[in-house]
Design a protein around this motif. Structure first.
Motif, PDB file in Angstrom:
ATOM      1  N   LEU A  60      -4.389  -3.277  -8.459  1.00 18.87           N
ATOM      2  CA  LEU A  60      -5.513  -3.967  -7.826  1.00 18.87           C
ATOM      3  C   LEU A  60      -5.901  -5.244  -8.564  1.00 18.87           C
ATOM      4  O   LEU A  60      -6.192  -6.262  -7.944  1.00 18.87           O
ATOM      5  N   VAL A  77      -1.150  -2.813   0.937  1.00 26.37           N
ATOM      6  CA  VAL A  77      -2.189  -1.876   0.493  1.00 26.37           C
ATOM      7  C   VAL A  77      -1.859  -0.499   1.052  1.00 26.37           C
ATOM      8  O   VAL A  77      -1.543  -0.358   2.238  1.00 26.37           O
ATOM      9  N   ILE A  81      -5.914   5.297  -0.235  1.00 27.83           N
ATOM     10  CA  ILE A  81      -6.582   5.195  -1.540  1.00 27.83           C
ATOM     11  C   ILE A  81      -7.807   6.108  -1.511  1.00 27.83           C
ATOM     12  O   ILE A  81      -8.585   6.069  -0.561  1.00 27.83           O
ATOM     13  N   GLU A  82      -7.957   6.904  -2.557  1.00 27.37           N
ATOM     14  CA  GLU A  82      -9.054   7.876  -2.544  1.00 27.37           C
ATOM     15  C   GLU A  82     -10.415   7.183  -2.538  1.00 27.37           C
ATOM     16  O   GLU A  82     -10.570   6.072  -3.028  1.00 27.37           O
ATOM     17  N   LEU A  90     -13.433   1.796  -6.966  1.00 27.93           N
ATOM     18  CA  LEU A  90     -12.187   1.485  -6.285  1.00 27.93           C
ATOM     19  C   LEU A  90     -12.450   0.948  -4.882  1.00 27.93           C
ATOM     20  O   LEU A  90     -11.809  -0.018  -4.459  1.00 27.93           O
ATOM     21  N   VAL A  94     -11.069  -2.600  -3.395  1.00 33.32           N
ATOM     22  CA  VAL A  94     -10.223  -2.675  -2.198  1.00 33.32           C
ATOM     23  C   VAL A  94     -10.877  -3.584  -1.159  1.00 33.32           C
ATOM     24  O   VAL A  94     -10.208  -4.439  -0.564  1.00 33.32           O
ATOM     25  N   TYR A 110      -0.791  -2.650   5.733  1.00 33.09           N
ATOM     26  CA  TYR A 110      -1.080  -1.295   5.266  1.00 33.09           C
ATOM     27  C   TYR A 110       0.168  -0.463   5.504  1.00 33.09           C
ATOM     28  O   TYR A 110       0.548  -0.231   6.653  1.00 33.09           O
ATOM     29  N   SER A 113       2.321   5.485   1.406  1.00 32.68           N
ATOM     30  CA  SER A 113       1.252   6.184   0.692  1.00 32.68           C
ATOM     31  C   SER A 113       1.243   5.635  -0.735  1.00 32.68           C
ATOM     32  O   SER A 113       2.151   4.901  -1.131  1.00 32.68           O
ATOM     33  N   ARG A 114       0.252   5.994  -1.506  1.00 30.62           N
ATOM     34  CA  ARG A 114       0.193   5.509  -2.886  1.00 30.62           C
ATOM     35  C   ARG A 114       1.436   5.919  -3.679  1.00 30.62           C
ATOM     36  O   ARG A 114       1.986   5.132  -4.435  1.00 30.62           O
ATOM     37  N   ARG A 126       1.568   6.411  -9.105  1.00 31.39           N
ATOM     38  CA  ARG A 126       1.103   5.986  -7.792  1.00 31.39           C
ATOM     39  C   ARG A 126       0.488   4.587  -7.895  1.00 31.39           C
ATOM     40  O   ARG A 126      -0.139   4.257  -8.886  1.00 31.39           O
ATOM     41  N   SER A 128      -1.800   1.565  -5.694  1.00 35.28           N
ATOM     42  CA  SER A 128      -2.686   1.356  -4.553  1.00 35.28           C
ATOM     43  C   SER A 128      -2.364   0.083  -3.797  1.00 35.28           C
ATOM     44  O   SER A 128      -2.580  -0.003  -2.592  1.00 35.28           O
TER      45      SER A 128
END
Length: 174
Positions: A60, A77, A81-82, A90, A94, A110, A113-114, A126, A128
């Motif tokens: 990031l 991206v 992302i959690e 976070l 983002v 987009y 997955s991470r 992982r 982001s």
């Protein structure tokens, strides 16, 4: 913020304004593996030149830095992302990346997955987000990713429009 399930079972967060697609994921993985290969080859040949002419960066902070210095050609991206609702979290980073990319006119995709994004970048962790600085050698794939992403964004907008219309009709009917 709500989450939605993409076609391949990845939970997509609300910041994701594009449909998720396995074809796009495969394309992005191939694209990233080409760029990572080019970057590694240059690093083996000339480490100093490789450091100055990076094709790709991840994380990031690096993505935001690339937007600020206007060195980003494409931002990737992860849609999963959690969630972290606290101040300066976070989620805020983002949102800052998404807003910065849109205001700078940098394409935002987009995909993956991470964990898949990290693997595609040759990392054991992982990731982001990633930023592409230079797509030379994979420019055709770059164009295809942008075209497919635009179609998926339109599809997402149509779906949202239909959902709002259906909700309005349901509200009027009751």
């Amino acid at each position: 913020q709500k989450t939605k399930v993409g076609r391949q079972g990845v939970l997509a967060r609300d910041y994701c304004d594009q449909d998720l697609d396995d074809g796009l994921n495969r394309m992005v993985e191939d694209f990233l593996s080409k760029l990572v290969g080019f970057q590694e080859r240059l690093k083996a040949r000339d480490p100093m030149k490789a450091k100055n002419k990076r094709r790709i960066s991840s994380g990031l902070r690096e993505v935001m830095r690339s937007i600020r210095v206007k060195d980003a050609k494409l931002i990737l991206v992860a849609p999963n992302i959690e969630q972290a609702p606290s101040e300066g979290s976070l989620d805020d980073k983002v949102e800052e990346i998404i807003a910065g990319a849109k205001s700078a006119g940098v394409p935002l995709v987009y995909a993956l997955s991470r964990s898949r994004l990290g693997r595609a970048l040759g990392k054991s962790m992982r990731m982001s987000a990633a930023v592409v600085h230079n797509a030379d050698g994979a420019h055709d794939t770059y164009k295809e990713i942008l075209e497919l992403s635009a179609k998926l964004r339109e599809s997402f907008a149509e779906t949202k429009k239909s959902e709002r219309f259906a909700a309005l009709r349901a509200g009027v009917a009751s």
